[in-house]
Scaffold this active site. Structure first.
Site, PDB file in Angstrom:
ATOM      1  N   ASP A  67       0.830  -1.213   0.000  1.00  0.00           N
ATOM      2  CA  ASP A  67       0.000   0.000   0.000  1.00  0.00           C
ATOM      3  C   ASP A  67       0.861   1.259   0.000  1.00  0.00           C
ATOM      4  OD1 ASP A  67       0.997  -0.318   2.552  1.00  0.00           O
ATOM      5  OD2 ASP A  67      -0.934  -0.399   3.546  1.00  0.00           O
ATOM      6  N   ASN A 136      -6.905   0.074  14.350  1.00  0.00           N
ATOM      7  CA  ASN A 136      -8.349  -0.048  14.113  1.00  0.00           C
ATOM      8  C   ASN A 136      -8.669  -1.374  13.433  1.00  0.00           C
ATOM      9  OD1 ASN A 136      -7.209   0.341  11.657  1.00  0.00           O
ATOM     10  ND2 ASN A 136      -8.546   2.016  11.006  1.00  0.00           N
ATOM     11  N   HIS A 138      -7.164  -2.505  10.725  1.00  0.00           N
ATOM     12  CA  HIS A 138      -6.968  -2.525   9.272  1.00  0.00           C
ATOM     13  C   HIS A 138      -5.797  -3.422   8.875  1.00  0.00           C
ATOM     14  CE1 HIS A 138      -4.041   1.223   9.038  1.00  0.00           C
ATOM     15  NE2 HIS A 138      -3.402   0.133   9.403  1.00  0.00           N
ATOM     16  N   GLU A 143      -9.547  -0.315   5.401  1.00  0.00           N
ATOM     17  CA  GLU A 143     -10.066   0.261   6.637  1.00  0.00           C
ATOM     18  C   GLU A 143     -11.392  -0.413   7.020  1.00  0.00           C
ATOM     19  OE1 GLU A 143      -7.936   1.850   8.080  1.00  0.00           O
ATOM     20  OE2 GLU A 143      -7.402   3.782   7.237  1.00  0.00           O
TER      21      GLU A 143
HETATM   22  C1  F6R Z   1       1.733  -0.506   6.126  1.00  0.00           C
HETATM   23  C2  F6R Z   1       0.427  -1.150   6.306  1.00  0.00           C
HETATM   24  C3  F6R Z   1      -0.350  -0.945   7.567  1.00  0.00           C
HETATM   25  C4  F6R Z   1       0.437  -1.424   8.793  1.00  0.00           C
HETATM   26  C5  F6R Z   1      -0.362  -1.260  10.083  1.00  0.00           C
HETATM   27  C6  F6R Z   1       0.482  -1.578  11.299  1.00  0.00           C
HETATM   28  O1  F6R Z   1       2.239  -0.777   4.845  1.00  0.00           O
HETATM   29  O2  F6R Z   1      -0.031  -1.826   5.436  1.00  0.00           O
HETATM   30  O3  F6R Z   1      -1.570  -1.620   7.485  1.00  0.00           O
HETATM   31  O4  F6R Z   1       0.787  -2.763   8.618  1.00  0.00           O
HETATM   32  O5  F6R Z   1      -0.864   0.026  10.187  1.00  0.00           O
HETATM   33  O6  F6R Z   1       1.535  -0.670  11.365  1.00  0.00           O
HETATM   34  P1  F6R Z   1       2.774  -0.879  12.362  1.00  0.00           P
HETATM   35  O7  F6R Z   1       3.456  -2.108  11.921  1.00  0.00           O
HETATM   36  O8  F6R Z   1       3.629   0.353  12.161  1.00  0.00           O
HETATM   37  O9  F6R Z   1       2.193  -0.989  13.726  1.00  0.00           O
END
Ligand code: F6R
Length: 244
Positions: A67, A136, A138, A143
């Site tokens: 992403d 959240n 995701h 989302e």
């Molecule tokens: C980033 C992504 C997000 C993260 C998620 C957790 O490329 O796809 O979905 O995996 O927000 O982020 P961290 O690992 O920083 O806690």
């Protein structure tokens, strides 16, 4: 879906890196999709180390970025592009034909999504996907409310994602939309790892593992993947009520 528990972040990352390295060993043309962010950071570092030290042929792999924050240039140190450029693409000297990262500055995002979907399709799908879980619930930028049958798409970011996302940037940035692979890609991937570490992820892990499967809590989709693995450390596992 299976759950694997580790003592700490290092053990969890070492397992994931070792498993991916072995997958490349047995399938040199592996199609690998990775999330960026804090959770997979050590896995990516250890993977690069293992591939080099164990002299595994990684010259034929394909890499896909999960992403990106819409509107951010790849030079922004908080962008997913910057993360992969520095942690994976340059260290492994991947050729441009070997990877696809969303262009967050594209004029036509619909076309950007079509290009990503075609890139994946042309390579017969994703072999191994490694994702994190947001505060959240995701995955990628899928989302709460995102459909389970989505392919690549652009999405309005949730307020929690915009707030938590500030941690990647040196200064306050305006975050609005994200571009992401959809859950159809995740469900079609031959193997999926979802990783989480630390007590701050304990609540979302409990919901993902023990809660109802619903688009309102995206990570619950992992329960539907037959070859899906949730990798967590003891802290992230601390609120689980059932033995797993
Ligand atoms: C980033 C992504 C997000 C993260 C998620 C957790 O490329 O796809 O979905 O995996 O927000 O982020 P961290 O690992 O920083 O806690």
């Amino acid at each position: 879906m299976k759950l694997k528990r580790f003592k700490n972040y290092h053990e969890l990352s070492d397992f994931a890196a070792g498993d991916i390295a072995n997958s490349i060993k047995s399938k040199p043309s592996l199609v690998l999709c990775l999330a960026s962010g804090d959770t997979p950071k050590l896995t990516v570092e250890l993977l690069v180390k293992k591939l080099k030290e164990e002299k595994i042929d990684y010259s034929k792999i394909t890499f896909i970025g999960l992403d990106e924050w819409v509107g951010l240039p790849p030079t922004n140190t908080g962008s997913c592009h910057y993360f992969f450029q520095n942690k994976l693409i340059e260290p492994l000297q991947l050729k441009p034909s070997q990877y696809f990262l969303f262009n967050a500055l594209a004029d036509d995002f619909e076309n950007e999504c079509v290009k990503m979907d075609r890139f994946i399709n042309d390579r017969n799908g994703i072999d191994v996907m490694l994702v994190g879980i947001g505060m959240n619930g995701h995955i990628g930028f899928n989302e709460p409310g995102a459909a389970f049958n989505n392919l690549s798409h652009v999405i309005e970011l949730d307020e929690i994602t915009k707030a938590v996302g500030q941690k990647y940037f040196n200064e306050q940035v305006e975050l609005g939309k994200g571009i992401t692979l959809g859950f159809k890609h995740l469900l079609n991937a031959k193997k999926v790892f979802m990783m989480a570490n630390g007590s701050k992820k304990a609540e979302v892990i409990k919901k993902a593992v023990e809660g109802t499967v619903t688009e309102s809590f995206p990570a619950s989709i992992m329960q539907q993947h037959e070859n899906g693995f949730i990798l967590i450390d003891d802290e992230a596992a601390s609120l689980l009520s059932k033995p797993h």
